[in-house]
Design a protein around this motif. Structure first.
Motif, short mmCIF file in Angstrom:
data_model
loop_
_atom_site.label_atom_id
_atom_site.label_comp_id
_atom_site.label_asym_id
_atom_site.label_seq_id
_atom_site.Cartn_x
_atom_site.Cartn_y
_atom_site.Cartn_z
N TYR A 285 42.41 39.51 25.93
CA TYR A 285 42.58 40.91 26.67
C TYR A 285 43.90 40.85 27.76
O TYR A 285 44.03 40.00 28.29
N SER A 286 44.13 42.16 27.96
CA SER A 286 45.02 42.29 29.20
C SER A 286 43.86 42.42 30.10
O SER A 286 42.87 43.12 30.03
N LEU A 287 44.41 42.59 31.40
CA LEU A 287 43.54 43.11 32.75
C LEU A 287 43.07 44.29 32.44
O LEU A 287 42.02 44.95 32.42
N ASP A 288 44.25 45.31 32.07
CA ASP A 288 44.02 46.80 32.01
C ASP A 288 43.06 47.07 30.77
O ASP A 288 42.27 47.91 30.66
N GLY A 289 43.42 46.37 29.75
CA GLY A 289 42.88 46.37 28.30
C GLY A 289 41.18 46.42 28.54
O GLY A 289 40.44 46.98 28.13
N GLY A 291 39.29 46.29 31.39
CA GLY A 291 39.02 47.16 32.58
C GLY A 291 38.51 48.63 31.64
O GLY A 291 37.60 49.07 31.69
N ALA A 292 39.55 49.04 30.83
CA ALA A 292 39.16 50.26 29.97
C ALA A 292 38.23 50.10 29.31
O ALA A 292 37.39 51.05 28.92
N ARG A 295 35.11 50.31 31.30
CA ARG A 295 34.88 51.67 31.67
C ARG A 295 34.29 52.44 30.78
O ARG A 295 33.33 53.28 31.10
N ASN A 310 47.61 32.80 35.10
CA ASN A 310 47.19 33.98 34.63
C ASN A 310 46.72 33.74 32.94
O ASN A 310 46.85 34.63 32.21
N SER A 313 40.39 35.28 33.20
CA SER A 313 39.80 36.16 34.34
C SER A 313 38.42 36.11 34.37
O SER A 313 37.50 36.20 33.41
N HIS A 315 35.41 38.90 36.01
CA HIS A 315 35.43 40.61 36.31
C HIS A 315 34.01 40.48 37.04
O HIS A 315 32.99 40.17 36.35
#
Ligand code: AVI
Length: 320
Positions: A285-289, A291-292, A295, A310, A313, A315
């Motif tokens: 995953y990307s961090l944003d991916g 996160g979405a 959510r 990098n 991660s 979370h």
């Protein structure tokens, strides 16, 4: 079952398992669920993978834990109940319990009994103030949580190792929803997520030079031979992991070295030369991916820790 739903949930009863295996091996794209990796030999091979120089995931996550568990403990607060989805590495849960303030309870959740019971017994001995209460359940479905002698102040769901990556995104959302349900209002989630990166690094991690990942992958055929009356000749298959950059996932394949027929669970399966069976996806995953995704399952991202390369991660999220 379509290819997008190779399931990572638990090994079902044998007759259901036969049906599932045969459905996978007679599908247009042949596949076997990654849950069949983890018999005793497979679990041992996976432990060896975690120590390989190329398999950066475990090492990097452990370093993140060492550097940031103090901060995690501050966020979680005292008297938490830790609910671990899948009885994972002893090292990781011990690190977490060592950092948390007066942890009230530890609830490892898994379907298979032996490992869970052994781990629970050892932790009960070493953490006499923590109420260790294993739950035998398929954690992809909601389950009942035990009562504890000391009422925990919050539930913390713990899912390290980037095992979330072995679930297709749709399944991952469903699993994250179950986690949110079990965390209850006020609860939190601490989860390890492997990140998208240079394909060369990923290729090396899943095609290691010592051939341990190849053994791990081929072990699934050995298991079909012993548990499902198969006659796979392992010498007729080779391992390859490819990284599909557009989908951000590793695909583990077993490639048929020649045209062959195999019997499993009483049914003949034909394989063409170079035809492959997919045994696992490992989504990055990307961090944003991520996160979405979280959510969309009702989680609120609070903190993310990433290593200096990098690569990986960790979370911390709370129930919305
Ligand atoms: C368990 N899981 C997070 C591992 C992964 O990296 O997807 C399984 C694995 N497959 C090959 N190597 C390790």
């Amino acid at each position: 079952m379509t290819m997008s739903t190779i399931s990572n949930n638990k090994v079902p009863e044998t007759s259901d398992a036969c049906v599932e295996i045969l459905l996978g091996l007679t599908a247009r794209q042949k596949h076997i669920s990654p849950k069949y990796f983890y018999d005793e030999r497979g679990s041992h091979l996976f432990d060896q993978i975690c120590q390989l120089p190329e398999y950066y995931l475990t090492r990097t996550e452990l370093r993140l834990m060492d550097s940031h568990f103090d901060e995690v403990a501050d966020l979680v607060g005292p008297r938490a109940s830790v609910i671990e989805f899948e009885a994972g590495s002893n090292i990781k849960i011990r690190k977490l319990l060592d950092h948390l303030a007066e942890p009230a309870a530890y609830v490892p959740v898994d379907i298979s009994g032996d490992y869970l019971l052994k781990q629970a017994a050892a932790l009960t001995r070493d953490y006499p103030n923590v109420h260790v209460q294993p739950v035998f359940a398929d954690f992809t479905q909601p389950f009942d949580l035990p009562q504890h002698p000391v009422m925990p102040e919050r539930n913390l769901v713990f899912f390290p190792g980037s095992t979330i990556g072995n679930f297709a995104p749709g399944e991952a959302v469903e699993l994250l929803k179950v986690m949110r349900l079990e965390a209850r209002p006020g609860g939190a989630l601490l989860i390890g997520v492997d990140l998208r990166k240079n394909p060369g690094v990923l290729h090396a991690a899943y095609n290691d030079s010592r051939g341990v990942t190849a053994e791990f992958n081929l072990n699934v055929l050995r298991r079909l031979n012993t548990e499902f009356d198969g006659n796979f000749d392992l010498a007729n298959f080779s391992h390859l992991a490819i990284y599909d950059e557009s989908r951000g996932r590793i695909e583990m394949r077993l490639i048929s070295q020649k045209a062959q027929r195999v019997i499993v669970a009483g049914q003949e399966i034909s394989l063409a030369a170079n035809e492959f069976i997919i045994t696992e996806y490992s989504y990055k995953y990307s961090l944003d991916g991520f996160g979405a995704l979280a959510r969309s399952a009702g989680w609120k991202p609070e903190r993310i820790w990433v290593d200096e390369n990098n690569f990986f991660s960790m979370h911390y999220l709370t129930v919305c």
